[in-house]
Design a protein around this motif. Structure first.
Motif, mmCIF file in Angstrom:
data_model
loop_
_atom_site.group_PDB
_atom_site.id
_atom_site.type_symbol
_atom_site.label_atom_id
_atom_site.label_comp_id
_atom_site.label_asym_id
_atom_site.label_seq_id
_atom_site.Cartn_x
_atom_site.Cartn_y
_atom_site.Cartn_z
ATOM 1 N N ASN A 133 -11.479 -19.996 -10.655
ATOM 2 C CA ASN A 133 -12.295 -18.852 -10.978
ATOM 3 C C ASN A 133 -11.567 -18.733 -12.486
ATOM 4 O O ASN A 133 -10.400 -18.607 -12.625
ATOM 5 N N PRO A 134 -12.549 -18.616 -13.355
ATOM 6 C CA PRO A 134 -12.089 -18.415 -14.807
ATOM 7 C C PRO A 134 -11.594 -17.013 -15.017
ATOM 8 O O PRO A 134 -10.827 -16.795 -15.848
ATOM 9 N N ALA A 135 -11.923 -15.916 -14.265
ATOM 10 C CA ALA A 135 -11.427 -14.505 -14.497
ATOM 11 C C ALA A 135 -10.035 -14.436 -14.595
ATOM 12 O O ALA A 135 -9.806 -13.572 -15.296
ATOM 13 N N PRO A 136 -9.405 -14.822 -13.781
ATOM 14 C CA PRO A 136 -7.982 -14.562 -13.923
ATOM 15 C C PRO A 136 -7.131 -15.365 -15.412
ATOM 16 O O PRO A 136 -6.189 -14.659 -15.925
ATOM 17 N N TRP A 137 -7.848 -16.400 -15.419
ATOM 18 C CA TRP A 137 -7.572 -16.949 -16.693
ATOM 19 C C TRP A 137 -7.837 -16.280 -18.096
ATOM 20 O O TRP A 137 -6.915 -16.142 -18.941
ATOM 21 N N ALA A 138 -8.978 -15.575 -18.187
ATOM 22 C CA ALA A 138 -9.385 -14.965 -19.127
ATOM 23 C C ALA A 138 -8.726 -13.625 -19.305
ATOM 24 O O ALA A 138 -8.479 -13.387 -20.501
ATOM 25 N N ALA A 139 -8.631 -13.034 -18.208
ATOM 26 C CA ALA A 139 -7.619 -11.867 -18.144
ATOM 27 C C ALA A 139 -6.257 -12.166 -18.628
ATOM 28 O O ALA A 139 -5.827 -11.526 -19.448
ATOM 29 N N ARG A 140 -5.526 -13.064 -18.421
ATOM 30 C CA ARG A 140 -4.464 -13.504 -18.731
ATOM 31 C C ARG A 140 -4.070 -13.688 -20.381
ATOM 32 O O ARG A 140 -3.655 -13.432 -21.140
ATOM 33 N N ALA A 141 -5.432 -14.385 -20.723
ATOM 34 C CA ALA A 141 -5.515 -14.598 -22.258
ATOM 35 C C ALA A 141 -5.944 -13.198 -23.117
ATOM 36 O O ALA A 141 -5.104 -13.268 -23.993
ATOM 37 N N MET A 142 -6.594 -12.359 -22.361
ATOM 38 C CA MET A 142 -6.637 -10.949 -23.150
ATOM 39 C C MET A 142 -5.356 -10.434 -23.147
ATOM 40 O O MET A 142 -4.922 -9.817 -23.937
ATOM 41 N N ALA A 143 -4.411 -10.619 -21.967
ATOM 42 C CA ALA A 143 -3.133 -9.954 -22.068
ATOM 43 C C ALA A 143 -2.251 -10.425 -23.135
ATOM 44 O O ALA A 143 -1.464 -9.892 -23.841
ATOM 45 N N GLY A 144 -2.578 -11.842 -23.492
ATOM 46 C CA GLY A 144 -1.701 -12.492 -24.473
ATOM 47 C C GLY A 144 -2.322 -12.168 -26.037
ATOM 48 O O GLY A 144 -1.584 -12.273 -26.940
ATOM 49 N N ARG A 145 -3.559 -11.645 -25.934
ATOM 50 C CA ARG A 145 -4.000 -11.155 -27.342
ATOM 51 C C ARG A 145 -3.772 -10.124 -27.787
ATOM 52 O O ARG A 145 -3.818 -9.594 -28.823
ATOM 53 N N THR A 146 -3.406 -8.969 -26.917
ATOM 54 C CA THR A 146 -3.228 -7.560 -26.948
ATOM 55 C C THR A 146 -1.806 -7.315 -26.965
ATOM 56 O O THR A 146 -0.952 -7.810 -26.629
ATOM 57 N N GLN A 147 -1.461 -5.952 -27.223
ATOM 58 C CA GLN A 147 -0.090 -5.417 -27.158
ATOM 59 C C GLN A 147 0.020 -4.180 -26.483
ATOM 60 O O GLN A 147 -1.139 -3.305 -25.980
ATOM 61 N N GLY A 148 1.216 -3.695 -26.193
ATOM 62 C CA GLY A 148 1.563 -2.424 -25.578
ATOM 63 C C GLY A 148 0.605 -2.204 -24.067
ATOM 64 O O GLY A 148 0.748 -3.118 -23.199
#
Length: 135
Positions: free
Chosen positions: A58-73
């Protein structure tokens, strides 16, 4: 190291690709992109989706982890929680499917599997109610 790089390494191994250059060519990316991923940058969702689907994941958990890595706080922490929830949901679905189809997971605790198998018909019965109640 980014979530993308972790996924990329797994994807590369599954495809039997030995070099980053060949992998980047296969993904239609510039040759130096893998270095950016290794250093913490994240790929766009379409690339993450392709690699995850090639792995049958499922790509959704991977995409969410990537978003976590792109953002802060707080935003990063929220994406990390979402990724964890999506990963847990995928795991529950896999266990349910495994229990329903009678497959065994390596190292599975059979007592836990039996308890889980008793729960999942209730879950599906509830979902079937909603499907059957639609016009």
């Amino acid at each position: 190291m980014s979530a993308t790089f972790e996924l990329y390494e797994r994807w590369k191994a599954a495809k039997g690709i030995n070099s980053d250059r060949a992998a980047m060519r296969e993904l239609h990316m510039s040759p130096g992109t893998s270095v950016h991923w290794k250093n913490g940058r994240e790929a766009d969702a379409d690339v993450i989706e392709r690699m995850a689907k090639d792995l049958g994941e499922n790509p959704a958990p991977w995409a969410a982890r990537a978003m976590a890595g792109r953002t802060q706080g707080d935003t990063s922490r929220a994406w990390a929680r979402i990724a964890k929830q999506l990963g847990a949901a995928a795991a529950v679905a896999a266990v349910a499917l495994t229990a329903l189809l009678g497959f065994e997971l390596p190292g599975a605790n059979h007592a836990q599997a039996a308890d889980s198998a008793a729960f999942f018909p209730l879950l599906f019965a509830t979902n079937a109610y909603y499907v059957n109640s639609c016009p």
